[in-house]
Design an enzyme around this catalytic site. Structure first.
Site, PDB file in Angstrom:
ATOM      1  N   GLY A 140      48.823  34.713  46.705  1.00  0.00           N
ATOM      2  CA  GLY A 140      47.464  34.477  46.241  1.00  0.00           C
ATOM      3  C   GLY A 140      47.037  35.418  45.139  1.00  0.00           C
ATOM      4  N   ASP A 141      47.118  36.722  45.373  1.00  0.00           N
ATOM      5  CA  ASP A 141      46.726  37.721  44.376  1.00  0.00           C
ATOM      6  C   ASP A 141      47.875  38.691  44.102  1.00  0.00           C
ATOM      7  OD1 ASP A 141      46.633  38.839  46.882  1.00  0.00           O
ATOM      8  OD2 ASP A 141      44.849  40.051  46.518  1.00  0.00           O
ATOM      9  N   GLU A 142      49.077  38.235  44.321  1.00  0.00           N
ATOM     10  CA  GLU A 142      50.269  39.069  44.163  1.00  0.00           C
ATOM     11  C   GLU A 142      51.163  38.489  43.064  1.00  0.00           C
ATOM     12  OE1 GLU A 142      52.411  41.300  47.631  1.00  0.00           O
ATOM     13  OE2 GLU A 142      53.349  39.342  47.421  1.00  0.00           O
TER      14      GLU A 142
END
Length: 235
Positions: A140-142
């Site tokens: 997701g935010d990686e």
């Protein structure tokens, strides 16, 4: 242009067919008609192939950021790893995670959250300028930045400068995002020594986890050239 020429020949042959030499004109017209059909079929197949290539490309790219998705990255990394095994080159991996991303969405809204993800991918792409380099939205935010034939000094400089570059780039999106940071784990791996891509990613993830627990907003370099799985099992 080619089809127009063939069509003109076909019409001419059909007209000649009414003047005593109909059989040969008909055969020639049939041959021209076959050529026209072949050209049309080839064009149709070409469009289908182009559409298939486009679909395959889209299946490997994250729609929001334009970075490779996990599936596309794993395929690309496998190619990079094989090349590095043959050449003895180092592969640099940087696993980056936007800090407190859920809070960004909750506090600033999903539009700002999406902009943060896009900007993160854009900044990482500035370092991926060669054909085998890659940027992936891993989760997701990686994100993952992969460097082929990474030189140690250049890689160290990247790791030192990247957190500040990410902070400055994200802060420029919105005054309310000026405190947004990103953390990461990084390492240099030498596939020719038996290190697997999975083991290298796991090492980088371990470094990321350590940073998240201790000092967010930095990137830590974990042990270079992580040992192959067989060596780990024996130790």
């Amino acid at each position: 242009m080619l089809l127009a020429g063939l069509a003109l020949v076909l019409v001419t042959l059909l007209l000649r067919g009414g003047h005593g030499d109909g059989e040969r004109a008909a055969l020639a017209a049939a041959a021209v008609l076959t050529a026209i059909v072949a050209v049309l079929a080839q064009r149709h197949m070409g469009r289908q192939l182009a559409a298939l290539v486009q679909v395959q490309h889209l299946a490997q790219v994250d729609a929001l950021t334009g970075a490779l998705n996990r599936r596309g990255f794993e395929a690309h990394l496998a190619t990079m790893w094989r090349q590095a095994e043959r050449s003895g080159a180092l592969v640099g991996l940087v696993l980056v995670d936007v800090d407190h991303f859920k809070q960004i969405n909750d506090r600033l809204g999903h539009a700002v959250g999406d902009a943060v993800l896009k900007r993160t991918a854009d900044i990482l792409r500035t370092y991926a300028s060669r054909p085998l380099d890659a940027v992936c939205r891993y989760g997701g935010d990686e994100f993952v930045l992969a460097w082929y034939d990474a030189q140690p000094e250049a890689f160290d400089a990247l790791v030192r400068l990247l957190p500040a570059k990410l902070w400055a780039g994200l802060a420029a999106l919105d005054p309310r995002a000026r405190d947004v940071t990103a953390s990461g784990g990084a390492l240099l791996a030498r596939p020719a020594q038996g290190t697997t891509a999975a083991a290298a990613l796991a090492e980088a993830d371990r470094g990321l986890y350590e940073v998240k627990r201790s000092l967010r907003g930095t990137i830590v370099v974990v042990s270079a050239d992580p040992a192959p799985a067989a060596q780990r099992a024996a130790s």
